[in-house]
Design a protein around this motif. Sequence first.
Motif, PDB file in Angstrom:
ATOM      1  N   ARG A 171       0.275  -0.923   0.364  1.00  0.00           N
ATOM      2  CA  ARG A 171      -0.142   0.002  -0.298  1.00  0.00           C
ATOM      3  C   ARG A 171       1.010   1.066  -0.034  1.00  0.00           C
ATOM      4  O   ARG A 171       1.920   1.226   0.667  1.00  0.00           O
ATOM      5  CB  ARG A 171      -1.132  -0.318   0.918  1.00  0.00           C
ATOM      6  N   GLU A 172       0.415   2.411  -0.607  1.00  0.00           N
ATOM      7  CA  GLU A 172       0.450   3.989  -0.762  1.00  0.00           C
ATOM      8  C   GLU A 172      -0.347   4.304   0.217  1.00  0.00           C
ATOM      9  O   GLU A 172      -1.085   3.803   0.297  1.00  0.00           O
ATOM     10  CB  GLU A 172       0.885   4.400  -2.276  1.00  0.00           C
ATOM     11  N   ASP A 173       0.922   5.822   0.130  1.00  0.00           N
ATOM     12  CA  ASP A 173       0.251   6.549   1.316  1.00  0.00           C
ATOM     13  C   ASP A 173      -0.850   7.414   0.559  1.00  0.00           C
ATOM     14  O   ASP A 173      -2.481   7.191   1.700  1.00  0.00           O
ATOM     15  CB  ASP A 173       1.185   7.888   1.933  1.00  0.00           C
ATOM     16  N   ASN A 174      -0.908   7.303  -0.438  1.00  0.00           N
ATOM     17  CA  ASN A 174      -2.580   7.888  -1.481  1.00  0.00           C
ATOM     18  C   ASN A 174      -3.567   6.441  -1.138  1.00  0.00           C
ATOM     19  O   ASN A 174      -4.172   7.002  -2.349  1.00  0.00           O
ATOM     20  CB  ASN A 174      -1.771   9.092  -2.280  1.00  0.00           C
ATOM     21  N   ASP A 175      -3.124   5.233  -1.205  1.00  0.00           N
ATOM     22  CA  ASP A 175      -3.973   4.435  -1.286  1.00  0.00           C
ATOM     23  C   ASP A 175      -4.766   4.448  -0.710  1.00  0.00           C
ATOM     24  O   ASP A 175      -5.703   5.001  -0.080  1.00  0.00           O
ATOM     25  CB  ASP A 175      -3.703   3.524  -0.709  1.00  0.00           C
ATOM     26  N   THR A 176      -6.578   4.473  -1.732  1.00  0.00           N
ATOM     27  CA  THR A 176      -7.374   4.124  -1.142  1.00  0.00           C
ATOM     28  C   THR A 176      -8.072   4.034  -0.443  1.00  0.00           C
ATOM     29  O   THR A 176      -8.776   4.246   0.610  1.00  0.00           O
ATOM     30  CB  THR A 176      -8.269   3.680  -2.911  1.00  0.00           C
ATOM     31  N   PHE A 177      -7.727   2.169   0.368  1.00  0.00           N
ATOM     32  CA  PHE A 177      -7.784   2.062   1.361  1.00  0.00           C
ATOM     33  C   PHE A 177      -6.588   2.125   2.479  1.00  0.00           C
ATOM     34  O   PHE A 177      -6.666   2.050   3.706  1.00  0.00           O
ATOM     35  CB  PHE A 177      -8.151   0.453   1.358  1.00  0.00           C
ATOM     36  N   VAL A 178      -5.923   3.621   2.292  1.00  0.00           N
ATOM     37  CA  VAL A 178      -5.001   4.020   4.177  1.00  0.00           C
ATOM     38  C   VAL A 178      -5.464   3.541   4.845  1.00  0.00           C
ATOM     39  O   VAL A 178      -5.304   3.726   5.595  1.00  0.00           O
ATOM     40  CB  VAL A 178      -5.166   5.082   2.900  1.00  0.00           C
ATOM     41  N   ASP A 179      -7.382   4.662   5.160  1.00  0.00           N
ATOM     42  CA  ASP A 179      -8.006   4.010   6.713  1.00  0.00           C
ATOM     43  C   ASP A 179      -8.219   3.094   6.858  1.00  0.00           C
ATOM     44  O   ASP A 179      -8.343   2.404   8.215  1.00  0.00           O
ATOM     45  CB  ASP A 179      -8.701   4.708   6.404  1.00  0.00           C
ATOM     46  N   ARG A 180      -8.023   1.518   6.373  1.00  0.00           N
ATOM     47  CA  ARG A 180      -8.238  -0.104   6.711  1.00  0.00           C
ATOM     48  C   ARG A 180      -7.075  -0.391   7.077  1.00  0.00           C
ATOM     49  O   ARG A 180      -5.906  -0.766   6.159  1.00  0.00           O
ATOM     50  CB  ARG A 180      -8.954  -0.986   5.163  1.00  0.00           C
ATOM     51  N   ALA A 181      -7.032  -0.548   8.078  1.00  0.00           N
ATOM     52  CA  ALA A 181      -5.953  -1.890   8.382  1.00  0.00           C
ATOM     53  C   ALA A 181      -5.702  -2.668   8.260  1.00  0.00           C
ATOM     54  O   ALA A 181      -4.317  -3.682   7.387  1.00  0.00           O
ATOM     55  CB  ALA A 181      -5.773  -1.698  10.185  1.00  0.00           C
ATOM     56  N   GLU A 182      -6.692  -3.663   7.624  1.00  0.00           N
ATOM     57  CA  GLU A 182      -6.389  -5.412   7.553  1.00  0.00           C
ATOM     58  C   GLU A 182      -6.444  -4.701   6.377  1.00  0.00           C
ATOM     59  O   GLU A 182      -7.211  -3.740   4.559  1.00  0.00           O
ATOM     60  CB  GLU A 182      -7.574  -6.145   7.402  1.00  0.00           C
ATOM     61  N   PRO A 183      -5.522  -6.373   5.110  1.00  0.00           N
ATOM     62  CA  PRO A 183      -5.376  -6.303   3.380  1.00  0.00           C
ATOM     63  C   PRO A 183      -6.361  -6.364   3.543  1.00  0.00           C
ATOM     64  O   PRO A 183      -7.289  -7.048   3.701  1.00  0.00           O
ATOM     65  CB  PRO A 183      -4.246  -6.853   3.917  1.00  0.00           C
ATOM     66  N   THR A 184      -6.831  -5.920   1.964  1.00  0.00           N
ATOM     67  CA  THR A 184      -7.839  -6.176   0.920  1.00  0.00           C
ATOM     68  C   THR A 184      -7.675  -7.259  -0.189  1.00  0.00           C
ATOM     69  O   THR A 184      -6.508  -8.325   0.926  1.00  0.00           O
ATOM     70  CB  THR A 184      -8.003  -4.934  -0.398  1.00  0.00           C
ATOM     71  N   PHE A 185      -8.440  -8.180  -0.299  1.00  0.00           N
ATOM     72  CA  PHE A 185      -8.501  -9.393  -1.348  1.00  0.00           C
ATOM     73  C   PHE A 185      -7.330  -8.927  -2.370  1.00  0.00           C
ATOM     74  O   PHE A 185      -6.375 -10.503  -2.263  1.00  0.00           O
ATOM     75  CB  PHE A 185      -9.982  -9.950  -1.479  1.00  0.00           C
ATOM     76  N   VAL A 186      -7.556  -8.118  -2.844  1.00  0.00           N
ATOM     77  CA  VAL A 186      -6.464  -8.461  -3.828  1.00  0.00           C
ATOM     78  C   VAL A 186      -5.359  -8.091  -3.596  1.00  0.00           C
ATOM     79  O   VAL A 186      -4.434  -8.059  -3.666  1.00  0.00           O
ATOM     80  CB  VAL A 186      -6.610  -6.261  -4.342  1.00  0.00           C
ATOM     81  N   GLU A 187      -5.063  -7.166  -2.530  1.00  0.00           N
ATOM     82  CA  GLU A 187      -3.599  -6.825  -1.937  1.00  0.00           C
ATOM     83  C   GLU A 187      -2.384  -8.377  -1.208  1.00  0.00           C
ATOM     84  O   GLU A 187      -2.003  -8.724  -1.391  1.00  0.00           O
ATOM     85  CB  GLU A 187      -2.744  -5.716  -0.781  1.00  0.00           C
ATOM     86  N   PHE A 188      -3.570  -9.381  -0.355  1.00  0.00           N
ATOM     87  CA  PHE A 188      -2.990 -10.576   0.097  1.00  0.00           C
ATOM     88  C   PHE A 188      -2.864 -11.929  -1.205  1.00  0.00           C
ATOM     89  O   PHE A 188      -1.775 -11.730  -1.434  1.00  0.00           O
ATOM     90  CB  PHE A 188      -4.601 -11.560   0.424  1.00  0.00           C
ATOM     91  N   LEU A 189      -2.949 -11.060  -2.404  1.00  0.00           N
ATOM     92  CA  LEU A 189      -2.923 -12.379  -3.412  1.00  0.00           C
ATOM     93  C   LEU A 189      -1.526 -11.583  -4.248  1.00  0.00           C
ATOM     94  O   LEU A 189      -0.702 -12.262  -4.915  1.00  0.00           O
ATOM     95  CB  LEU A 189      -4.269 -11.447  -4.351  1.00  0.00           C
ATOM     96  N   HIS A 190      -1.570  -9.911  -4.423  1.00  0.00           N
ATOM     97  CA  HIS A 190      -0.329  -9.866  -4.738  1.00  0.00           C
ATOM     98  C   HIS A 190       0.540 -10.438  -3.701  1.00  0.00           C
ATOM     99  O   HIS A 190       1.902 -10.340  -4.081  1.00  0.00           O
ATOM    100  CB  HIS A 190      -0.266  -7.992  -4.870  1.00  0.00           C
ATOM    101  N   TYR A 191       0.453 -10.470  -2.475  1.00  0.00           N
ATOM    102  CA  TYR A 191       1.745 -10.443  -1.575  1.00  0.00           C
ATOM    103  C   TYR A 191       1.949 -11.713  -1.851  1.00  0.00           C
ATOM    104  O   TYR A 191       3.016 -12.274  -1.993  1.00  0.00           O
ATOM    105  CB  TYR A 191       0.795 -10.550  -0.371  1.00  0.00           C
ATOM    106  N   LEU A 192       0.672 -13.130  -1.756  1.00  0.00           N
ATOM    107  CA  LEU A 192       1.360 -14.342  -1.940  1.00  0.00           C
ATOM    108  C   LEU A 192       2.035 -14.314  -3.314  1.00  0.00           C
ATOM    109  O   LEU A 192       3.144 -15.497  -3.390  1.00  0.00           O
ATOM    110  CB  LEU A 192      -0.026 -15.288  -2.509  1.00  0.00           C
ATOM    111  N   VAL A 193       2.068 -13.616  -4.804  1.00  0.00           N
ATOM    112  CA  VAL A 193       2.835 -13.926  -5.605  1.00  0.00           C
ATOM    113  C   VAL A 193       4.546 -12.961  -5.420  1.00  0.00           C
ATOM    114  O   VAL A 193       5.447 -13.494  -6.371  1.00  0.00           O
ATOM    115  CB  VAL A 193       1.839 -13.126  -6.805  1.00  0.00           C
ATOM    116  N   LYS A 194       4.164 -11.866  -5.349  1.00  0.00           N
ATOM    117  CA  LYS A 194       5.240 -11.530  -5.028  1.00  0.00           C
ATOM    118  C   LYS A 194       6.001 -12.378  -3.615  1.00  0.00           C
ATOM    119  O   LYS A 194       7.533 -12.196  -4.311  1.00  0.00           O
ATOM    120  CB  LYS A 194       5.627 -10.034  -4.598  1.00  0.00           C
ATOM    121  N   THR A 195       6.068 -12.917  -2.486  1.00  0.00           N
ATOM    122  CA  THR A 195       6.411 -13.368  -1.711  1.00  0.00           C
ATOM    123  C   THR A 195       6.709 -14.923  -1.555  1.00  0.00           C
ATOM    124  O   THR A 195       7.310 -15.790  -0.915  1.00  0.00           O
ATOM    125  CB  THR A 195       5.762 -12.741  -0.319  1.00  0.00           C
ATOM    126  N   LYS A 196       5.713 -15.572  -2.045  1.00  0.00           N
ATOM    127  CA  LYS A 196       5.091 -16.721  -2.063  1.00  0.00           C
ATOM    128  C   LYS A 196       5.429 -17.950  -0.523  1.00  0.00           C
ATOM    129  O   LYS A 196       6.124 -18.178  -0.279  1.00  0.00           O
ATOM    130  CB  LYS A 196       6.519 -17.681  -3.193  1.00  0.00           C
TER     131      LYS A 196
END
Length: 306
Positions: A171-196
């Motif tokens: 997440r970047e500072d200007n992300d739409t979900f900046v006020d949401r503490a938990e990851p979104t589903f899309v962020e979770f999937l990006h994380y899986l692909v990036k870090t395995k």
Amino acid sequence: MLKLQAAAVGRRKQQEDMELEMKRRQQTVMRQCHNTGDDGTKSKLHASRLLKVVTKLFVEKKRKLVWCPVYKAGSTTWMEIFAIIGGVMTPENRIRLSKGLIQMNQLARMVYPKTKDANTTVKFLAKSTRFIIVRHPFERILSAYRDKLEHRKGREFYYRRYGRHIVRSQREDNDTFVDRAEPTFVEFLHYLVKTKTFDEHWRPFTAECAPCELNYQIILKMETLEEEQLFLATKLNLLDALLTVNSTGLLLHNTNPNGRTEHNYAQQYYRDVPNQLLQDVYMLYEKDFRLFDYSPEEYFNFAKMT
């Protein structure tokens, strides 16, 4: 009398049909293992992976039954079944469970602890009935996200271990979900692909249970679990033991109070996932799809074209 005989014939036919389906699934797995060169010919990798998985198996020696638990795929029900046949599902322990003083997996492990002698267990496997429960990989991923990461409340362990790290990395500072503490589903999937980085709740079946090495004779699927685990309970003469404790037979039904809802929610969550991202996630779980005969196409159709 004729009705009873007809019912008995019908049940035998169902068991026979299910036996054939289990054999077909087993053959599909082993054929795919052979086609990918993952059938045990790479001896060092084979032995290492096998020994790692063996330590987590549930081994019921009296019934010669071995189960590899896959979280988010019927594990709660079978933890309870093993606790029942192991004799620890006492009224006292049921109270402890209801108060959150002990978890079902801890109770089951009281009777079936992780093995300290992997080599002896490996020898026992050859004369056992080995089974696993699988689930559509994309549905299981969604279930894991909704249960462990979507909401922080009551899930602080997963938020500290994964959630906050996913958010920081995606997440970047200007992300739409900046006020949401938990990851979104899309962020979770990006994380899986990036870090395995895999937790036991979303680790691929191939890594979690070594199907190419263990050659499971019984492969149950979440999509048809009720009838299939009834088949297994009948085959292994477990029905009497289970019904003695639970006369309604409900234990062989889905114990999730919300039911199997992930497929119903699939379009709602996956429609926000870029198609290319979902293709990348598929590549992480491709062996699971191939070995257990699942198709990703419905989910690709849900995904967002970019």
